[in-house]
Design a protein around this motif. Sequence first.
Motif, PDB file in Angstrom:
ATOM      1  N   ARG A  75     -87.650  43.163 -35.024  1.00 22.87           N
ATOM      2  CA  ARG A  75     -88.082  43.611 -35.865  1.00 22.87           C
ATOM      3  C   ARG A  75     -87.616  44.316 -36.311  1.00 22.87           C
ATOM      4  N   LEU A  76     -87.369  44.877 -38.332  1.00 23.92           N
ATOM      5  CA  LEU A  76     -86.512  45.639 -38.695  1.00 23.92           C
ATOM      6  C   LEU A  76     -87.274  46.688 -39.124  1.00 23.92           C
ATOM      7  N   LYS A  77     -86.969  47.889 -38.912  1.00 24.28           N
ATOM      8  CA  LYS A  77     -87.144  49.354 -39.047  1.00 24.28           C
ATOM      9  C   LYS A  77     -87.488  49.102 -40.978  1.00 24.28           C
ATOM     10  N   PRO A  78     -88.833  49.907 -41.876  1.00 15.20           N
ATOM     11  CA  PRO A  78     -88.795  49.519 -42.836  1.00 15.20           C
ATOM     12  C   PRO A  78     -87.807  50.672 -44.165  1.00 15.20           C
ATOM     13  N   ASN A  79     -87.940  49.300 -44.868  1.00 13.08           N
ATOM     14  CA  ASN A  79     -86.467  50.659 -45.430  1.00 13.08           C
ATOM     15  C   ASN A  79     -84.850  49.726 -45.424  1.00 13.08           C
TER      16      ASN A  79
ATOM     17  N   LEU B 176     -78.773  39.090 -35.913  1.00 14.27           N
ATOM     18  CA  LEU B 176     -79.905  38.746 -34.438  1.00 14.27           C
ATOM     19  C   LEU B 176     -81.147  38.457 -34.956  1.00 14.27           C
ATOM     20  N   SER B 177     -81.134  38.646 -36.305  1.00 15.41           N
ATOM     21  CA  SER B 177     -83.091  37.920 -36.494  1.00 15.41           C
ATOM     22  C   SER B 177     -82.680  36.697 -36.499  1.00 15.41           C
ATOM     23  N   ARG B 178     -81.867  35.695 -36.449  1.00 14.17           N
ATOM     24  CA  ARG B 178     -81.027  34.228 -36.126  1.00 14.17           C
ATOM     25  C   ARG B 178     -81.676  33.626 -34.912  1.00 14.17           C
TER      26      ARG B 178
END
Length: 266
Positions: A211-215, A203-205
Amino acid sequence: MSAIIKLSSPATREFWEIPVLYEDEHLLALDKPSGLLTSPDGDQPDRPSLSKLLHGGIERGAVWARESGLTYLRPAQRLEAETSGVILLAKSKPVLIALVNLFSAEKSVKRYVALVQGAPAENQFKVEAKLAPHPIRPWLMRVDPKGGKRSMTVFEVRERFARYVLLQCELLTDRRHQLRVHLRHVGLPAVGDQLYGGRPLLLSRLKPVYRLKPNQTERPLMARPAVHAEALSLQHPITGNPLTITATWPKDLTVAVKYLRRYAVG
């Protein structure tokens, strides 16, 4: 028989609810999930297979087997472990032989959908490329014009996206990995098919602001080969009547196409 067959593998602690697509006194068609082998694999004897799980259910008298009075059930066609969709099984050996003869004579229509990387120039095209096992890596297939077996697939574009295409694929022959190798051969590897040059769909592409949550690690929308056996058409081996069996898209393919329509139009 109920509309769902429940199977489980105590060895791997896996569980499947497999929809029944069609049934009569001679045939049973199921919607095979991705990741489940059709038949046992000699190189992976402990890996669950649909055929072995069904046979085990018949032997122990599972509810779905008792309801149909099943004593015999064997797959009549090839469907790769990674591929989801229609698989046809015979309820007796004579019916199995009749089905195998139908498939061998290419008297059936096997329609797949595949989500691929790239963009074909034409909306309809055909690939004729002989296939044979790879001489060094026998688990792979490759195009071999001299030593390969005749293989033919017809493709039609259903939907175009930016950098991706949804294809309808009709197998006129049925070789191992045929669809995936033919796609790679024309520079259109199936999404998620890392064995033949495809990449997972992220999905990031696609999403402009992602935005991905930390860790956390991003999970692909499509991590396995994006190939689904959507429909099978043939003459019934006993009655001779035309028969078409269809399987709805699995969740991962449905979600992948939904996000492509949203973020990769054009």
